[in-house]
Design a protein around this motif. Sequence first.
Motif, short mmCIF file in Angstrom:
data_model
loop_
_atom_site.label_atom_id
_atom_site.label_comp_id
_atom_site.label_asym_id
_atom_site.label_seq_id
_atom_site.Cartn_x
_atom_site.Cartn_y
_atom_site.Cartn_z
N SER A 2 1.02 -0.78 -0.17
CA SER A 2 -0.22 -0.38 -0.09
C SER A 2 1.10 1.31 -0.46
N HIS A 21 -5.16 0.27 3.48
CA HIS A 21 -5.47 -1.27 2.74
C HIS A 21 -6.63 -2.24 3.21
N GLY A 22 -6.74 -2.78 1.65
CA GLY A 22 -7.88 -3.28 1.30
C GLY A 22 -8.97 -2.67 0.10
N ALA A 42 0.19 -2.07 9.90
CA ALA A 42 0.88 -3.18 9.32
C ALA A 42 2.00 -3.96 10.01
N VAL A 47 -2.82 -5.86 10.33
CA VAL A 47 -3.84 -5.98 9.50
C VAL A 47 -3.84 -7.57 9.25
N GLN A 51 -6.66 -10.45 7.97
CA GLN A 51 -6.15 -10.59 6.71
C GLN A 51 -7.53 -11.39 5.62
N VAL A 54 -10.05 -8.34 5.15
CA VAL A 54 -9.91 -7.98 4.21
C VAL A 54 -9.37 -8.51 2.74
N SER A 60 -11.56 -2.09 4.96
CA SER A 60 -10.74 -0.83 4.33
C SER A 60 -9.89 0.10 5.35
N PHE A 61 -8.92 -0.47 5.85
CA PHE A 61 -8.07 0.62 6.57
C PHE A 61 -7.59 0.85 6.29
N CYS A 63 -5.42 4.22 7.42
CA CYS A 63 -4.19 4.63 8.42
C CYS A 63 -3.84 5.97 8.49
N GLN A 236 -3.87 -7.88 19.00
CA GLN A 236 -4.44 -8.45 17.22
C GLN A 236 -5.29 -8.98 17.71
#
Length: 247
Positions: A2, A21-22, A42, A47, A51, A54, A60-61, A63, A236
């Motif tokens: 990304s 991301h995504g 990430a 992420v 995953q 995603v 969809s992140f 950041c 996480q």
Amino acid sequence: MSQRVQLPVPGTDASLGVIRHGHYGRPVLVFPSEAGRAEDFAANGMVGAVQDLVDAGRVSFFCVDAADKWTWSDNAATTEERAQRHQVYTAWLEQSVLPWIDEQLGSRQPLVTLGVSMGAYHAVHFTLTHAHVAPLAIGMSGNYDVSSWHGRGSRGDATYFANPVDYVGGMQGDHLQWLRDRASVLLVVGQGPFEVDPTRALPSTTSFANLLAEKGIPHQLDMWGYESAHDWPWWQKQLAHHLPRFC
């Protein structure tokens, strides 16, 4: 990989970064831990922890960089000065980040805010003050009283309106009802290493949950066990546990 996008900070010559991301799914605005960067989410496995969501197009992140070194982490400044500087960061989110996210998504869509440690403060504070665009906040291992962060000097309006403990405590009438109708907050915290000392995340989170309950603001408190530390491996697990039900 990304790509980082630099977006201008209003009224300054500076810019701060955003990384996505995504490509599909529920948009989540992610704040880093104290003084962190957009890459941290990430890089610390967050992420990867979801995953599957995603890859399935469920989330969809977006950041963002922090500005904490200049605001809340600058202990040489008074609490009120730090709060005033924080207003510039909020303006960046409002005037640069939100329009960029809208452009990416093709329209305005309700955001989830998410953060760990000091990022949890940012996430929850943004939802409580911007519930019309970000109605759901997920704060993990947060401290929600800015005056406890090496606070010094007299506190004025800037501190009051940047401090969830203050403004939620003082909220009443139509404004409170408006927030009750729109906002929801998920507070997650462990009871293990570093969740009490030095972060005070555990007592702050439980106290703030009680305040939200007193005000009738929709929320959930999820306390993890005594092995659950103020650290990425636990965040996480907490993210993987909670996020699927929101996207």
